[in-house]
Design a protein around this motif. Structure first.
Motif, PDB file in Angstrom:
ATOM      1  N   ALA A 180      17.862   0.168 -41.046  1.00 58.48           N
ATOM      2  CA  ALA A 180      19.070   0.416 -41.842  1.00 58.48           C
ATOM      3  C   ALA A 180      20.303  -0.147 -41.160  1.00 58.48           C
ATOM      4  O   ALA A 180      20.444  -0.077 -39.932  1.00 58.48           O
ATOM      5  N   GLN A 181      21.197  -0.699 -41.968  1.00 60.70           N
ATOM      6  CA  GLN A 181      22.508  -1.092 -41.449  1.00 60.70           C
ATOM      7  C   GLN A 181      23.340   0.176 -41.283  1.00 60.70           C
ATOM      8  O   GLN A 181      23.414   0.994 -42.191  1.00 60.70           O
ATOM      9  N   MET A 182      23.973   0.310 -40.130  1.00 61.50           N
ATOM     10  CA  MET A 182      24.749   1.508 -39.874  1.00 61.50           C
ATOM     11  C   MET A 182      26.199   1.163 -39.582  1.00 61.50           C
ATOM     12  O   MET A 182      26.527   0.039 -39.184  1.00 61.50           O
ATOM     13  N   ALA A 183      27.072   2.134 -39.791  1.00 62.92           N
ATOM     14  CA  ALA A 183      28.490   1.989 -39.470  1.00 62.92           C
ATOM     15  C   ALA A 183      29.051   3.374 -39.219  1.00 62.92           C
ATOM     16  O   ALA A 183      28.501   4.385 -39.687  1.00 62.92           O
ATOM     17  N   LEU A 184      30.133   3.417 -38.455  1.00 61.20           N
ATOM     18  CA  LEU A 184      30.866   4.655 -38.224  1.00 61.20           C
ATOM     19  C   LEU A 184      32.040   4.692 -39.189  1.00 61.20           C
ATOM     20  O   LEU A 184      32.970   3.881 -39.080  1.00 61.20           O
ATOM     21  N   ALA A 185      32.001   5.589 -40.154  1.00 56.00           N
ATOM     22  CA  ALA A 185      33.121   5.770 -41.081  1.00 56.00           C
ATOM     23  C   ALA A 185      34.009   6.866 -40.505  1.00 56.00           C
ATOM     24  O   ALA A 185      33.569   8.004 -40.338  1.00 56.00           O
ATOM     25  N   THR A 186      35.254   6.537 -40.189  1.00 56.46           N
ATOM     26  CA  THR A 186      36.105   7.487 -39.485  1.00 56.46           C
ATOM     27  C   THR A 186      37.013   8.278 -40.422  1.00 56.46           C
ATOM     28  O   THR A 186      37.269   7.877 -41.563  1.00 56.46           O
ATOM     29  N   GLN A 187      37.525   9.387 -39.884  1.00 59.24           N
ATOM     30  CA  GLN A 187      38.580  10.127 -40.563  1.00 59.24           C
ATOM     31  C   GLN A 187      39.826   9.246 -40.606  1.00 59.24           C
ATOM     32  O   GLN A 187      39.945   8.282 -39.820  1.00 59.24           O
ATOM     33  N   PHE A 188      40.754   9.529 -41.505  1.00 56.65           N
ATOM     34  CA  PHE A 188      41.959   8.694 -41.572  1.00 56.65           C
ATOM     35  C   PHE A 188      42.835   8.930 -40.342  1.00 56.65           C
ATOM     36  O   PHE A 188      42.882  10.016 -39.780  1.00 56.65           O
ATOM     37  N   CYS A 189      43.510   7.874 -39.936  1.00 52.84           N
ATOM     38  CA  CYS A 189      44.374   7.873 -38.757  1.00 52.84           C
ATOM     39  C   CYS A 189      45.698   7.223 -39.126  1.00 52.84           C
ATOM     40  O   CYS A 189      45.815   6.582 -40.178  1.00 52.84           O
ATOM     41  N   PHE A 190      46.688   7.376 -38.241  1.00 54.53           N
ATOM     42  CA  PHE A 190      48.016   6.835 -38.543  1.00 54.53           C
ATOM     43  C   PHE A 190      48.593   5.965 -37.424  1.00 54.53           C
ATOM     44  O   PHE A 190      49.584   5.279 -37.637  1.00 54.53           O
ATOM     45  N   GLU A 191      48.005   5.993 -36.244  1.00 53.13           N
ATOM     46  CA  GLU A 191      48.515   5.212 -35.127  1.00 53.13           C
ATOM     47  C   GLU A 191      47.460   4.213 -34.680  1.00 53.13           C
ATOM     48  O   GLU A 191      46.299   4.579 -34.459  1.00 53.13           O
ATOM     49  N   ALA A 192      47.866   2.964 -34.505  1.00 53.60           N
ATOM     50  CA  ALA A 192      46.912   1.905 -34.197  1.00 53.60           C
ATOM     51  C   ALA A 192      46.413   1.940 -32.758  1.00 53.60           C
ATOM     52  O   ALA A 192      45.221   1.743 -32.503  1.00 53.60           O
ATOM     53  N   LYS A 193      47.302   2.180 -31.801  1.00 52.46           N
ATOM     54  CA  LYS A 193      46.891   2.055 -30.400  1.00 52.46           C
ATOM     55  C   LYS A 193      45.752   3.005 -30.021  1.00 52.46           C
ATOM     56  O   LYS A 193      44.773   2.579 -29.386  1.00 52.46           O
ATOM     57  N   PRO A 194      45.834   4.308 -30.367  1.00 46.87           N
ATOM     58  CA  PRO A 194      44.694   5.178 -30.042  1.00 46.87           C
ATOM     59  C   PRO A 194      43.387   4.726 -30.681  1.00 46.87           C
ATOM     60  O   PRO A 194      42.317   4.875 -30.088  1.00 46.87           O
ATOM     61  N   VAL A 195      43.470   4.165 -31.887  1.00 51.96           N
ATOM     62  CA  VAL A 195      42.276   3.655 -32.552  1.00 51.96           C
ATOM     63  C   VAL A 195      41.716   2.461 -31.788  1.00 51.96           C
ATOM     64  O   VAL A 195      40.508   2.366 -31.534  1.00 51.96           O
TER      65      VAL A 195
END
Length: 308
Positions: A180-195
């Motif tokens: 299976a192809q897998m991916a991590l779907a994340t919760q929404f975020c607002f700041e780019a640097k921590p991501v």
């Protein structure tokens, strides 16, 4: 530099995004619930053909409504990806029944496998790993799992990310031994640097499951704060609350231009960066979110105008 871009109500239509943003938005996905999908007359007027549409399964939603929503999306030319929240699934028999109905009635081949935000499990499952271990998803083309750039206090009550990282290592191993192809779907975020730091850390730790970064679509600031509290968005919530103290911005809609642009530019400069796609949470409405994407992605003017 300001963390957010607020659009004034009297501003003109947004211009096309940069080449990096256009590329970054290509192949985006979006999330709906059955009750919000009912309000959309025709998804074909809003989204590009073939768009992956996650179907959120909130506790108490009848499986019949979930399956009907998936079937409708399939009929209109989209790729339905229903949620499978472990803690609201009573047992393996229930899980296999859901899968059979999704496959038989809606041709579903993709699923988001997650623990779910329920405090007390309804039955024998409490984690996404338990669902994956059942083997019930054999034959699915895609299996996405949850990612937590800001951590998850339900999993790590002490504020660390020890258990989250252990779970990701298990999922990495699972991805390596399955087709299976897998991916991590994340919760929404607002700041780019921590991501950016989080995604780079994953890669440094040998976790190379692609990331589909969660982005909150255009919405009122009050709406974002409400959903951030409900979804446990920690660090970002503090930023939103600080913004809410400025009355001049409180009444203006939030748009994710700066957040998406910073990630897009970083991806353009670092092609091996682990974010593969953007996943939108249309907190201000599907139509509003779709219009924002169409404008930034350089869609035909007539298409953007059709969205209102």
């Amino acid at each position: 530099m300001a963390l957010f871009k607020f659009a004034r109500k009297d501003s003109g239509p947004a211009t096309r995004g940069s080449d990096a943003m256009v590329s970054f938005l290509d192949g985006f996905s979006i999330e709906v619930m059955p009750r919000t999908a009912e309000k959309v007359e025709d998804f074909r007027a809003l989204l590009p053909a073939g768009t992956r549409v996650y179907i959120a399964h909130i506790e108490g939603t009848p499986i019949a409504e979930m399956v009907a929503t998936a079937a409708r999306l399939r009929d209109e030319g989209f790729e339905p990806m229903p949620h499978f929240p472990a803690r609201i699934i009573k047992d393996k028999a229930t899980l296999t029944d859901w899968i059979a109905r999704y496959q038989g009635e809606a041709g579903v081949t993709q699923g988001l496998i997650l623990a779910g935000g329920v405090a007390k499990p309804h039955g024998e499952f409490h984690s996404s790993m338990q669902l994956l271990e059942t083997g019930a998803f054999d034959g699915f083309a895609r299996l996405h799992v949850a990612g937590h750039p800001e951590g998850n206090k339900d999993i790590d009550p002490d504020g660390s990310d020890q258990m989250v990282m252990e779970a990701l290592r298990w999922k990495q191993a699972f991805a390596e031994r399955t087709d299976a192809q897998m991916a991590l779907a994340t919760q929404f975020c607002f700041e780019a640097k921590p991501v950016i730091d989080w995604v780079n850390r994953l890669q440094a730790e040998g976790i190379n499951i692609p990331v589909h970064i969660g982005v909150a679509g255009p919405a009122k600031l009050q709406t974002l704060i409400k959903f951030s509290i409900a979804c446990g968005v920690g660090a970002s919530l503090k930023v939103l609350q600080k913004r809410a103290m400025d009355v001049s911005k409180l009444l203006l809609p939030y748009e994710p231009d700066e957040f998406v642009s910073e990630l897009a530019d970083y991806k353009a400069a670092n092609p091996a960066f682990g974010i593969e796609s953007v996943h939108f949470f249309p907190l201000g409405g599907i139509k509003t979110n779709a219009k924002w994407v169409a404008e930034r992605a350089g869609a035909e003017a007539s298409a953007a105008q059709a969205l209102g």
